[in-house]
Design a protein around this motif. Structure first.
Motif, short mmCIF file in Angstrom:
data_model
loop_
_atom_site.label_atom_id
_atom_site.label_comp_id
_atom_site.label_asym_id
_atom_site.label_seq_id
_atom_site.Cartn_x
_atom_site.Cartn_y
_atom_site.Cartn_z
N ILE A 64 43.00 86.35 -49.79
CA ILE A 64 42.95 85.61 -48.61
C ILE A 64 43.57 86.01 -47.41
O ILE A 64 43.20 86.12 -46.15
N CYS A 65 44.90 86.78 -47.34
CA CYS A 65 45.49 87.34 -46.24
C CYS A 65 44.70 88.62 -45.80
O CYS A 65 44.49 88.70 -44.53
N THR A 66 44.25 89.23 -46.61
CA THR A 66 43.51 90.53 -46.13
C THR A 66 42.42 90.07 -45.54
O THR A 66 41.74 90.46 -44.65
N GLN A 67 41.40 89.06 -46.11
CA GLN A 67 40.20 88.53 -45.25
C GLN A 67 40.40 88.05 -43.83
O GLN A 67 39.89 88.45 -43.04
N ALA A 68 41.62 87.36 -43.89
CA ALA A 68 41.85 86.47 -42.60
C ALA A 68 42.41 87.30 -41.62
O ALA A 68 42.18 87.04 -40.34
N GLN A 69 42.91 88.63 -41.94
CA GLN A 69 43.33 89.53 -40.83
C GLN A 69 42.59 90.77 -40.71
O GLN A 69 43.23 91.90 -40.82
N ASN A 70 41.37 90.60 -40.61
CA ASN A 70 40.39 91.79 -40.39
C ASN A 70 39.99 91.89 -39.00
O ASN A 70 38.97 91.02 -38.34
N PRO A 71 40.51 92.81 -38.05
CA PRO A 71 40.07 92.91 -36.73
C PRO A 71 38.63 92.86 -36.44
O PRO A 71 38.21 92.41 -35.72
N LYS A 72 37.85 93.64 -37.48
CA LYS A 72 36.44 93.87 -37.31
C LYS A 72 35.64 92.36 -37.59
O LYS A 72 34.70 92.45 -36.88
N ALA A 123 41.09 89.90 -32.62
CA ALA A 123 41.03 91.34 -33.18
C ALA A 123 42.01 92.02 -32.39
O ALA A 123 42.44 93.11 -33.26
N ILE A 124 42.15 91.87 -31.02
CA ILE A 124 43.31 92.70 -30.59
C ILE A 124 44.55 92.53 -30.97
O ILE A 124 45.39 93.28 -31.19
N GLU A 125 44.96 91.27 -31.45
CA GLU A 125 46.21 90.87 -31.97
C GLU A 125 46.32 91.79 -33.42
O GLU A 125 47.53 92.21 -33.77
N LEU A 126 45.41 91.82 -34.07
CA LEU A 126 45.32 92.67 -35.04
C LEU A 126 45.53 94.18 -35.18
O LEU A 126 45.69 94.94 -36.01
N LYS A 127 44.75 94.46 -34.19
CA LYS A 127 44.57 95.92 -33.73
C LYS A 127 44.72 96.18 -32.26
O LYS A 127 43.71 95.90 -31.56
N THR A 128 46.10 96.50 -31.97
CA THR A 128 46.18 96.37 -30.23
C THR A 128 45.43 97.58 -29.85
O THR A 128 45.48 97.63 -28.49
N ASP A 129 44.97 98.66 -30.21
CA ASP A 129 44.27 99.67 -29.67
C ASP A 129 42.71 99.35 -29.87
O ASP A 129 42.01 100.38 -29.65
N TYR A 130 42.29 98.40 -29.99
CA TYR A 130 40.80 97.98 -30.22
C TYR A 130 40.18 97.95 -28.95
O TYR A 130 39.78 96.88 -28.37
#
Length: 127
Positions: A21-29, A54-61
């Protein structure tokens, strides 16, 4: 099966499900794609929220910064658009399209010298 073994089995199952669940919820794509769907239907506020996630999960997106900038631009929040375009340029300084978008937004804000600099850079990268 005895009680301690059952507890261990349930604990392992619970941890596995929680990790999935955590992996699915935290997918920037996924957040980005959902943002694109909102953007395409002109639901810019929700698009901004998804791009922000998405930016919060991957700051260089970079793409998320650019599309969030586009959404801000669509809502006439031009300074926020400029801020996002410039953040994107901090990570990707060879993309003439981002310089061009920044130049247009700066022109709208009557930031003529910055606008001119952005257009010149976009042109030099295009060559």
């Amino acid at each position: 099966m005895n009680l301690p073994a059952m507890r261990k089995t349930y604990l392992i199952l619970f941890i596995s499900m929680l990790a999935a669940i955590c992996t699915q919820a935290q997918n920037p794509k996924k957040e980005y794609k959902l943002g694109l769907e909102f953007f395409d239907t002109k639901n810019y506020s929700d698009a901004i929220n998804q791009f922000t996630k998405a930016i919060e999960l991957k700051t260089d997106y970079v793409d998320a910064y650019v599309k969030r900038g586009d959404a801000y631009e669509a809502l006439d929040e031009t300074q926020k658009a400029v801020d996002d375009y410039r953040r994107a340029l901090a990570f990707e300084d060879k993309d003439e399209e981002i310089y061009f978008k920044t130049g247009i937004a700066c022109f709208k804000l009557e930031q003529d010298s910055l606008s001119t600099a952005m257009f010149k850079t976009a042109i030099s990268l295009k060559k």
